[in-house]
Scaffold this motif. Structure first.
Motif, PDB file in Angstrom:
ATOM      1  N   MET A  73     -18.436  27.103   7.273  1.00  0.00           N
ATOM      2  CA  MET A  73     -18.847  28.428   7.730  1.00  0.00           C
ATOM      3  C   MET A  73     -17.906  29.521   7.220  1.00  0.00           C
ATOM      4  N   ALA A  74     -16.934  29.045   6.475  1.00  0.00           N
ATOM      5  CA  ALA A  74     -15.941  30.027   6.021  1.00  0.00           C
ATOM      6  C   ALA A  74     -16.590  31.100   5.162  1.00  0.00           C
ATOM      7  N   ASN A  75     -17.809  30.800   4.670  1.00  0.00           N
ATOM      8  CA  ASN A  75     -18.441  31.807   3.811  1.00  0.00           C
ATOM      9  C   ASN A  75     -18.789  33.083   4.564  1.00  0.00           C
ATOM     10  N   ILE A  76     -19.045  32.950   5.889  1.00  0.00           N
ATOM     11  CA  ILE A  76     -19.275  34.162   6.675  1.00  0.00           C
ATOM     12  C   ILE A  76     -18.001  34.993   6.663  1.00  0.00           C
ATOM     13  N   ALA A  77     -16.850  34.320   6.887  1.00  0.00           N
ATOM     14  CA  ALA A  77     -15.571  35.020   6.929  1.00  0.00           C
ATOM     15  C   ALA A  77     -15.312  35.735   5.605  1.00  0.00           C
ATOM     16  N   THR A  78     -15.471  35.008   4.512  1.00  0.00           N
ATOM     17  CA  THR A  78     -15.192  35.587   3.206  1.00  0.00           C
ATOM     18  C   THR A  78     -16.109  36.773   2.916  1.00  0.00           C
ATOM     19  N   LEU A  81      -4.026  48.138   3.714  1.00  0.00           N
ATOM     20  CA  LEU A  81      -4.367  46.718   3.777  1.00  0.00           C
ATOM     21  C   LEU A  81      -4.565  46.238   2.359  1.00  0.00           C
ATOM     22  N   GLU A  82      -3.970  45.107   2.030  1.00  0.00           N
ATOM     23  CA  GLU A  82      -4.256  44.561   0.702  1.00  0.00           C
ATOM     24  C   GLU A  82      -4.338  43.041   0.762  1.00  0.00           C
ATOM     25  N   LEU A  83      -5.088  42.492  -0.176  1.00  0.00           N
ATOM     26  CA  LEU A  83      -5.265  41.043  -0.219  1.00  0.00           C
ATOM     27  C   LEU A  83      -4.029  40.402  -0.806  1.00  0.00           C
ATOM     28  N   LYS A  84      -3.640  39.270  -0.263  1.00  0.00           N
ATOM     29  CA  LYS A  84      -2.477  38.565  -0.800  1.00  0.00           C
ATOM     30  C   LYS A  84      -2.899  37.565  -1.856  1.00  0.00           C
ATOM     31  N   ASN A  85      -4.129  37.043  -1.728  1.00  0.00           N
ATOM     32  CA  ASN A  85      -4.611  36.106  -2.744  1.00  0.00           C
ATOM     33  C   ASN A  85      -6.123  36.271  -2.894  1.00  0.00           C
ATOM     34  N   ASP A  86      -6.710  35.451  -3.728  1.00  0.00           N
ATOM     35  CA  ASP A  86      -8.134  35.617  -4.011  1.00  0.00           C
ATOM     36  C   ASP A  86      -9.028  34.949  -2.970  1.00  0.00           C
ATOM     37  N   SER A  87      -8.438  34.174  -2.075  1.00  0.00           N
ATOM     38  CA  SER A  87      -9.276  33.411  -1.153  1.00  0.00           C
ATOM     39  C   SER A  87      -9.673  34.227   0.087  1.00  0.00           C
ATOM     40  N   ALA A 110     -10.834  30.681   9.554  1.00  0.00           N
ATOM     41  CA  ALA A 110     -12.116  30.294   8.961  1.00  0.00           C
ATOM     42  C   ALA A 110     -13.271  30.710   9.861  1.00  0.00           C
ATOM     43  N   THR A 111     -12.995  30.878  11.155  1.00  0.00           N
ATOM     44  CA  THR A 111     -14.046  31.257  12.100  1.00  0.00           C
ATOM     45  C   THR A 111     -14.157  32.773  12.249  1.00  0.00           C
ATOM     46  N   TYR A 112     -13.473  33.521  11.375  1.00  0.00           N
ATOM     47  CA  TYR A 112     -13.603  34.964  11.408  1.00  0.00           C
ATOM     48  C   TYR A 112     -15.057  35.347  11.127  1.00  0.00           C
ATOM     49  N   PHE A 167     -15.553  35.544  14.432  1.00  0.00           N
ATOM     50  CA  PHE A 167     -15.785  35.110  15.816  1.00  0.00           C
ATOM     51  C   PHE A 167     -14.473  34.837  16.538  1.00  0.00           C
ATOM     52  N   ASN A 168     -13.417  34.617  15.759  1.00  0.00           N
ATOM     53  CA  ASN A 168     -12.075  34.587  16.307  1.00  0.00           C
ATOM     54  C   ASN A 168     -11.293  35.682  15.611  1.00  0.00           C
ATOM     55  N   PRO A 169     -10.367  36.319  16.320  1.00  0.00           N
ATOM     56  CA  PRO A 169      -9.647  37.445  15.718  1.00  0.00           C
ATOM     57  C   PRO A 169      -8.626  36.995  14.669  1.00  0.00           C
ATOM     58  N   PRO A 170      -8.231  37.908  13.781  1.00  0.00           N
ATOM     59  CA  PRO A 170      -7.183  37.575  12.825  1.00  0.00           C
ATOM     60  C   PRO A 170      -5.853  37.356  13.544  1.00  0.00           C
ATOM     61  N   VAL A 171      -4.992  36.557  12.948  1.00  0.00           N
ATOM     62  CA  VAL A 171      -3.676  36.297  13.534  1.00  0.00           C
ATOM     63  C   VAL A 171      -2.660  37.195  12.841  1.00  0.00           C
ATOM     64  N   VAL A 172      -2.020  38.053  13.621  1.00  0.00           N
ATOM     65  CA  VAL A 172      -1.150  39.059  13.019  1.00  0.00           C
ATOM     66  C   VAL A 172       0.307  38.850  13.435  1.00  0.00           C
ATOM     67  N   LYS A 173       1.204  38.965  12.462  1.00  0.00           N
ATOM     68  CA  LYS A 173       2.635  38.849  12.728  1.00  0.00           C
ATOM     69  C   LYS A 173       3.365  40.010  12.071  1.00  0.00           C
ATOM     70  N   PHE A 174       4.419  40.488  12.713  1.00  0.00           N
ATOM     71  CA  PHE A 174       5.237  41.519  12.096  1.00  0.00           C
ATOM     72  C   PHE A 174       6.227  40.864  11.133  1.00  0.00           C
ATOM     73  N   VAL A 175       6.212  41.312   9.885  1.00  0.00           N
ATOM     74  CA  VAL A 175       7.200  40.830   8.930  1.00  0.00           C
ATOM     75  C   VAL A 175       8.472  41.674   9.085  1.00  0.00           C
ATOM     76  N   THR A 176       8.280  42.966   9.239  1.00  0.00           N
ATOM     77  CA  THR A 176       9.405  43.862   9.471  1.00  0.00           C
ATOM     78  C   THR A 176       9.961  43.622  10.867  1.00  0.00           C
ATOM     79  N   LYS A 177      11.266  43.502  10.949  1.00  0.00           N
ATOM     80  CA  LYS A 177      11.863  43.286  12.278  1.00  0.00           C
ATOM     81  C   LYS A 177      11.684  44.539  13.134  1.00  0.00           C
ATOM     82  N   ILE A 178      11.365  44.315  14.396  1.00  0.00           N
ATOM     83  CA  ILE A 178      11.055  45.443  15.275  1.00  0.00           C
ATOM     84  C   ILE A 178      11.522  45.135  16.691  1.00  0.00           C
ATOM     85  N   TRP A 179      11.965  46.161  17.395  1.00  0.00           N
ATOM     86  CA  TRP A 179      12.450  46.031  18.792  1.00  0.00           C
ATOM     87  C   TRP A 179      11.369  46.571  19.707  1.00  0.00           C
TER      88      TRP A 179
END
Lengths: 461, 199
Positions: free
Chosen positions: B1-6, B29-35, B64-66, B68-80
């Protein structure tokens, strides 16, 4: 022993009065009747049924069919309506008569505001996957939101795997319309997912039905049905779990559902540790480190800051001179040692421990009850083999042991009740009765353990 | 079903790129890879917050279930921040959990993350130390968060006092980041921070 037949059994007085009737069978049935009557007299008697999953399904389906016929809706919608109205067919019919539109909106069968963004569906684009699609491949329910089958399928799959079934909602923006069962099942094809959906739905339905409760026993499939929702004893005949119909915790009369919950949390959490610390320790008056006094005299030296002070009055030891074993300042005014917090905590702990010890003690005795029963059975066998009395003569011992068990159980649960009772005449009366029951139970227990004769016709305890 | 996400991500990108909102929200926002499964995001600290003037890099994983499930987000920049781990950058976020499929990744980041930076929720914390500080001393929290924004997210100005304290510990041979964490945790008292690092 020779008059065995005339005063047969340790029967109650009422039964004795009826004994003129010579008909053996009549006597048998009368005995049954008396038992029935006793049940009704028993304040703890509670009417309930044990149901299997199929029975519950049938019961729910009967309601669904009745409603679906009465107000002419599909069974799936009838299910949604009943689920949100405590399964009362009559309530739903009445509400339907009063204002059918309001009923349907309140039950989330119809949307509160009709979907206005139909643009996308006219463009034949599913707004979730943003893929062009044939118009007839888009589907949805009453709210008018239309999405493609793949998206619905994915949505249902993700939600069902999270345990959602009766609360499955439409994917439309701000749309809270519930998905009826027939629509979900028309989309979900995977048999395992369908089973899961129906299983979760069943659980939700039992939970929303005021007359039904799942047996809380581990992995027990039994559902209990009782006509009234009361805090009464229910015993599951499959797993033998004995619980309160209202709250599902272990049966706890005379303590109420809320109180027993408070008591059990109190016993389980570490709030009592905090009380202990407060009751048995004091803070160093200089550096505030927590000190436990584990013997010795009142001259304390803080291990951390080396401050010398008096345990009783918490004053500086320098001013104490040679009063090593007594603090005269304390003697004059015992309240001096910042009494309130410490003394109160100590008092509270003492009170709690008093009730907790008795509660624990009965719980432990109950656990040993199974062994006691075994012992009694063995003793009966021995006696019968010794031909001192027949098996039936000795049954009263088992009856007594059963009664003991019941009394101990009730006694155990009188302690949390008493703990939370406010001081006053009610509490005094309660504790007097409690003490009387305690005494009688110990008396009976003593007699049961030492019974050497069959004592037929004479009541024990 | 990943094709829906893509398919959906592709489509979202087309729309985000031409959207005028991008400039308005200060989001990249930018893509990190082609997938189409990994994105790199960048958000600007909202004005009138301790994060103002900083740019925060986000790592966004598309399941892959995007959607229907939210994206998983993490801060790369350190933040307080009370809802973001100062160690891992993981985020504790409850908003937009329901029905968020009607929005796009772009909206998700824009609406919820910028809102989170502007209004922390200390009662549902991810980082207990930060949340405590936030509750007990708002000013100390603000100053600390501002200092972190300066140190890691490119905020131009700094508090000379905090900076010199970090410098002081650094000169003693302590790792700069460790020194900063210790100072932030110990109310910027150098002695306590040292004890904290050594314990």
């Amino acid at each position: 022993m020779s008059e065995e037949d005339s005063d047969y059994g340790d029967c109650s007085d009422d039964e004795m009065d009826d004994d003129d009737d010579d008909d053996v069978y009549g006597d048998y049935y009368k005995h049954e009747e008396v038992e029935m009557e006793n049940k009704k007299d028993d304040p703890e008697y509670f009417e309930f049924q044990l149901l299997k999953v199929e029975d519950v399904d049938r019961l729910l389906n009967e309601n669904v069919e009745a409603l679906s016929r009465a107000i002419n809706v599909t069974p799936s919608l009838a299910k949604v309506l009943l689920h949100s109205h405590k399964w009362s067919v009559q309530d739903v019919i009445d509400l339907h008569k009063k204002d059918s539109l309001k009923l349907l909106v309140d039950s989330r069968v119809l949307p509160s505001v009709k979907c206005t963004e139909r643009v996308l569906s006219r463009n034949f684009i599913c707004s979730v996957c943003m893929q062009p699609s044939l118009a007839d491949a888009l589907c949805g329910v009453s709210c008018g939101h239309r999405f493609c089958r793949e998206c619905w399928q994915m949505h249902f799959q993700v939600q069902i795997q999270n345990g959602v079934s009766t609360e499955l909602e439409c994917m439309g923006k701000d749309c809270n319309v519930l998905m009826p069962e027939d629509f979900v099942l028309s989309i979900v094809t995977n048999p395992r997912l369908r089973d899961k959906y129906q299983e979760y739905g069943f659980q939700d339905h039992v939970k929303s039905h005021p007359e039904l409760r799942f047996c809380p026993g581990p992995n027990c499939p039994v559902v209990i049905r009782a006509p009234v929702d009361k805090a009464k004893r229910v015993v599951c005949d499959q797993c033998k779990t004995c619980f309160c119909f209202h709250c599902g915790l272990e049966y706890h009369a005379p303590t109420g559902c809320e109180t027993i919950k408070r008591w059990l949390t109190k016993c389980a959490d570490d709030s009592e540790t905090a009380n202990y610390i407060s009751a048995h320790t004091k803070d160093c008056p200089k550096c505030n480190v927590c000190i436990e006094k584990n013997g010795g005299c009142n001259h304390m030296q803080c291990a951390k800051c080396k401050h010398d002070f008096c345990w009783m009055c918490l004053g500086d030891w320098k001013n104490h001179g040679s009063e090593y074993y007594e603090c005269s300042r304390y003697k004059e005014n015992p309240n001096i040692a910042n009494e309130s917090a410490h003394a109160q905590a100590r008092e509270a702990l003492k009170k709690y421990l008093f009730y907790f010890e008795r509660w624990e003690n009965h719980a432990k005795s109950l656990k040993l009850e199974e062994q006691a029963m075994k012992k009694i059975r063995a003793r009966i066998e021995e006696k019968v083999m010794d031909s001192s009395g027949t098996w039936i003569d000795w049954q009263y011992l088992l009856d007594s042991a059963m009664l003991l068990k019941k009394c101990r159980y009730t006694l155990q649960y009188t302690y949390p009740y008493a703990y939370y009772l406010e001081k006053g005449s009610r509490k005094e009366l309660f504790e007097y009765q409690q003490a009387t029951l305690e005494a009688e139970v110990e008396n009976l227990s003593w007699k049961v353990e030492r019974a050497e004769i069959t004592d037929r016709g004479v009541r024990v305890g | 079903m990943a094709n829906i996400a893509t398919a959906r991500i592709k489509r979202e990108f087309k729309e985000v790129v031409k959207s005028e909102e991008v400039a308005k929200c200060n989001i990249k926002l930018e893509l990190k890879n082609d997938s189409f499964t990994e994105l790199r995001g960048e958000i600007a600290g909202p004005p009138d917050t301790p994060y103002e003037g900083g740019n925060f890099i986000l790592d966004i994983q598309i399941p892959a279930t995007y959607p229907f499930n939210p994206p998983v987000v993490k801060f790369v920049t350190k933040i307080w921040h009370p809802n973001i781990s100062s160690v891992t950058g993981a985020v504790c976020l409850d908003i937009l959990k329901d029905q968020w499929w009607v929005t796009s990744v772009f909206d998700y980041i824009c609406l919820s993350f910028q809102a989170l930076l502007a209004a922390p929720e200390p009662d549902d914390p991810q980082d207990a130390v930060v949340a405590n500080q936030y509750k007990e001393s708002k000013d100390e929290f603000k100053n600390t968060a501002r200092h972190w924004t300066y140190a890691y997210a490119g905020r131009p100005t700094a508090s000379a006092e905090y900076d010199s304290k970090v410098e002081q510990l650094k000169n003693m041979g302590f790792d700069e980041h460790k020194a900063r964490v210790a100072l932030s945790t110990k109310h910027w008292i150098v002695e306590q921070a040292m004890e904290h690092i050594l314990s």
